[in-house]
Write an enzyme that holds these catalytic residues in place. Structure first.
Site, PDB file in Angstrom:
ATOM      1  N   GLU A   1       5.660  -3.530   0.859  1.00 21.78           N
ATOM      2  CA  GLU A   1       6.005  -3.145  -0.603  1.00 21.78           C
ATOM      3  C   GLU A   1       4.970  -1.767  -0.836  1.00 21.78           C
ATOM      4  O   GLU A   1       3.730  -1.860  -0.673  1.00 21.78           O
ATOM      5  CB  GLU A   1       5.436  -4.166  -1.786  1.00 21.78           C
TER       6      GLU A   1
ATOM      7  N   GLY B   1       1.061  -1.169  -0.024  1.00 21.02           N
ATOM      8  CA  GLY B   1       0.077   0.046   0.102  1.00 21.02           C
ATOM      9  C   GLY B   1       0.838   1.161  -0.102  1.00 21.02           C
ATOM     10  O   GLY B   1       2.120   1.392  -0.313  1.00 21.02           O
ATOM     11  N   SER B   2       0.197   2.339   0.550  1.00 20.91           N
ATOM     12  CA  SER B   2       1.192   3.712   0.511  1.00 20.91           C
ATOM     13  C   SER B   2       2.245   3.513   1.456  1.00 20.91           C
ATOM     14  O   SER B   2       2.108   3.157   2.501  1.00 20.91           O
ATOM     15  CB  SER B   2      -0.041   4.852   0.614  1.00 20.91           C
ATOM     16  N   THR B   3       2.983   4.748   1.085  1.00 20.01           N
ATOM     17  CA  THR B   3       4.036   4.839   2.143  1.00 20.01           C
ATOM     18  C   THR B   3       3.734   5.350   3.408  1.00 20.01           C
ATOM     19  O   THR B   3       4.131   4.832   4.696  1.00 20.01           O
ATOM     20  CB  THR B   3       5.071   5.759   1.418  1.00 20.01           C
TER      21      THR B   3
ATOM     22  N   CYS C   1       1.777   0.054  -8.267  1.00 17.65           N
ATOM     23  CA  CYS C   1       2.699   0.674  -7.365  1.00 17.65           C
ATOM     24  C   CYS C   1       4.058   0.709  -8.505  1.00 17.65           C
ATOM     25  O   CYS C   1       4.852   1.648  -8.460  1.00 17.65           O
ATOM     26  CB  CYS C   1       3.242  -0.234  -6.169  1.00 17.65           C
TER      27      CYS C   1
ATOM     28  N   THR D   1       0.790   4.672   5.117  1.00 15.76           N
ATOM     29  CA  THR D   1       0.291   3.559   5.756  1.00 15.76           C
ATOM     30  C   THR D   1       1.410   2.624   6.250  1.00 15.76           C
ATOM     31  O   THR D   1       1.181   2.155   7.285  1.00 15.76           O
ATOM     32  CB  THR D   1      -0.721   3.134   4.937  1.00 15.76           C
ATOM     33  N   GLY D   2       2.327   2.638   5.328  1.00  9.28           N
ATOM     34  CA  GLY D   2       3.372   1.445   5.726  1.00  9.28           C
ATOM     35  C   GLY D   2       4.217   2.291   6.891  1.00  9.28           C
ATOM     36  O   GLY D   2       4.678   1.250   7.809  1.00  9.28           O
TER      37      GLY D   2
END
Length: 466
Positions: A240, A218-220, A274, A222-223
């Site tokens: 990822e 997912g998004s950075t 992505c 959220t990561g």
């Protein structure tokens, strides 16, 4: 006849409506699970894990092959549901392609060899590395390739003897629930469960003391929250995250021979990938030819509802992503960039369709170049010096993928070695192989998936020395 959609949906008063991405009509109602449901799923997975691990690699691999067969037997139904929920057309490198990839990656997880590794030997002294199950894996997936990426997470985890709790994206839960239903026809009770719900479900899963590994795509931003949530538990992570992948077209390249590969590197899944090509640096000697080639393809590629034969580009999956894409294109236009193709919503097709768009005469610093657009738009940036292009490509905080395009492969490889990305492709972009490790660098995450590296990522290494 009961369909997979019938199996995974609930009554309207007990669930949340999920719209068709193209028409916005309700497909069905997804269950809304509670934290108590999550606790029950994790507890069941913890209890089922020792017996699942005890089956051994051969039996788990046999089961995975049976699952892959079942995916193929239900491929058209799965692809149709995916097309409606996510928006990607059945045709082209889209819904049928994604479901086929689910079977391929499941079989690859079953068949990849991972033997104990002899790392030291001297006379009678010997040291080997063995790979044991971790325990319970939490798999948190995205909405852009919801089935395929879920398989990337769950198939190797199951092969290595772990049990799994899946948290689908709230935008695409039905297709993942249908996939999990196919898996669970063959798995012992408790080995895998899917829990749908809001962000609280995901954050609780990431922080849960009984979860040994989190796999997140997912998004950075959220990561980063996943990292924080898992910190006290020290759960292992594979992340990822977002990508703002750069491509570099070297001087003297015959652009015409690479045009379609360039196009699909940018526009696969209508740009909602992505590891899609997000910004293209082109040498001034072939700049206009590249812009023209991409613009011509963008204008003629069929876009429309996914269930209509022949379409290969679909809508943006959700309103938020549509707004991001439109705002970035509007900002580029207002900043003086040239719209070589597209540039507008395709309202005649549906509320979330946006024309395939090629933007020229734009520079680094523009939001469309610096930010991940995640949609059917490619900014094409002119450069004069290869060293400058490499520096600009590397300036992003993200480093998922990159590509170099040239008729001189040796020259392309030399440039590729200088790019900061987890994968650098030559004369292609985004092509994945289930045996070739894949993962990002910098703010695009860490950890690798696929092949033996992917199996090791969901295992606990144990050194036995004697």
């Amino acid at each position: 006849m009961t369909t997979l959609l019938d199996t995974v949906t609930v009554a309207a008063d007990a669930g949340r409506p999920i719209p068709d991405a193209a028409t916005r009509e309700t497909i069905g109602y997804a269950p809304v699970h509670s934290l108590a449901d999550l606790e029950a799923a994790i507890g069941a997975a913890r209890r089922a894990q020792p017996a699942w691990a005890a089956l051994g690699h051969a039996e788990r691999s046999r089961i995975l092959h049976a699952i892959a067969d079942d995916i193929e037997a239900n491929a058209e139904e799965l692809a149709t549901l995916l097309s409606r929920e996510q928006g990607k057309p059945l045709d082209g490198p889209n819904a049928r392609f994604e479901v086929g990839a689910c079977a391929v990656w499941t079989r690859n997880a079953a068949d990849t060899v991972l033997e104990p590794e002899l790392v030291f030997e001297n006379g009678a002294a010997r040291a080997e590395v063995h790979y044991d199950p971790l325990g319970v894996v939490g798999a948190i997936g995205p909405w852009n390739w919801p089935m395929m990426i879920t398989v990337w997470q769950i198939a190797p985890s199951l092969r290595m003897g772990n049990t799994v709790v899946v948290k689908p994206s709230g935008f695409t839960p039905l297709s993942v629930l249908a996939l999990v239903e196919v898996f669970n026809r063959h798995l012992p009770e408790g080995v895998m469960a899917a829990v749908t719900g809001d962000r609280e479900i995901g954050s609780t899963l990431a922080a849960h003391p009984s979860v040994d590994k989190i796999m997140f795509t997912g998004s950075t931003p959220t990561g980063r929250k996943i990292v924080e949530a898992s910190a006290h538990n020290l759960a292992r992570l594979t992340l990822e995250l977002g990508g703002n992948d750069a491509g570099i077209v070297l001087p003297g390249t015959d652009v015409a021979s690479h045009a379609e590969d360039l196009f699909w590197g940018c526009f696969i899944n209508t740009g909602q990938t992505c590891a899609a090509l997000k910004r293209l640096y082109v040498h001034e000697s072939v700049y206009e030819a590249t812009v023209d080639a991409l613009a011509n393809l963008a204008r003629k590629m069929p876009m429309g509802r996914g269930l209509e034969a022949g379409n290969v580009l679909g809508p943006l999956q959700n309103q938020n992503q549509f707004d991001i894409v439109k705002n970035l294109v509007d900002s580029a236009r207002d900043g003086g960039a040239r719209i070589a193709a597209g540039g507008e919503p395709a309202r005649d097709l549906g509320p979330l369709f946006f024309q395939a768009t090629v933007v020229a005469d734009i520079e680094d610093g523009a939001p469309l170049v610096d930010e991940e657009q995640f949609g059917p738009v490619i900014p094409v940036i002119r450069y004069a010096d290869v060293d400058d292009a490499v520096a600009r490509a590397n300036a992003s905080e993200q480093g998922l993928g990159a590509s170099v395009w040239s008729d001189d492969v040796d020259a392309a490889v030399e440039v590729a070695r200088r790019l900061q990305a987890g994968t650098v492709w030559i004369n292609q972009h985004g092509a994945l192989n289930p045996q070739v490790p894949f993962g990002g660098t910098k703010a695009s995450g860490y950890g690798q998936e696929f092949g033996a590296a992917g199996l090791k990522a969901v295992a606990a290494p144990k050194v036995i020395s004697r």
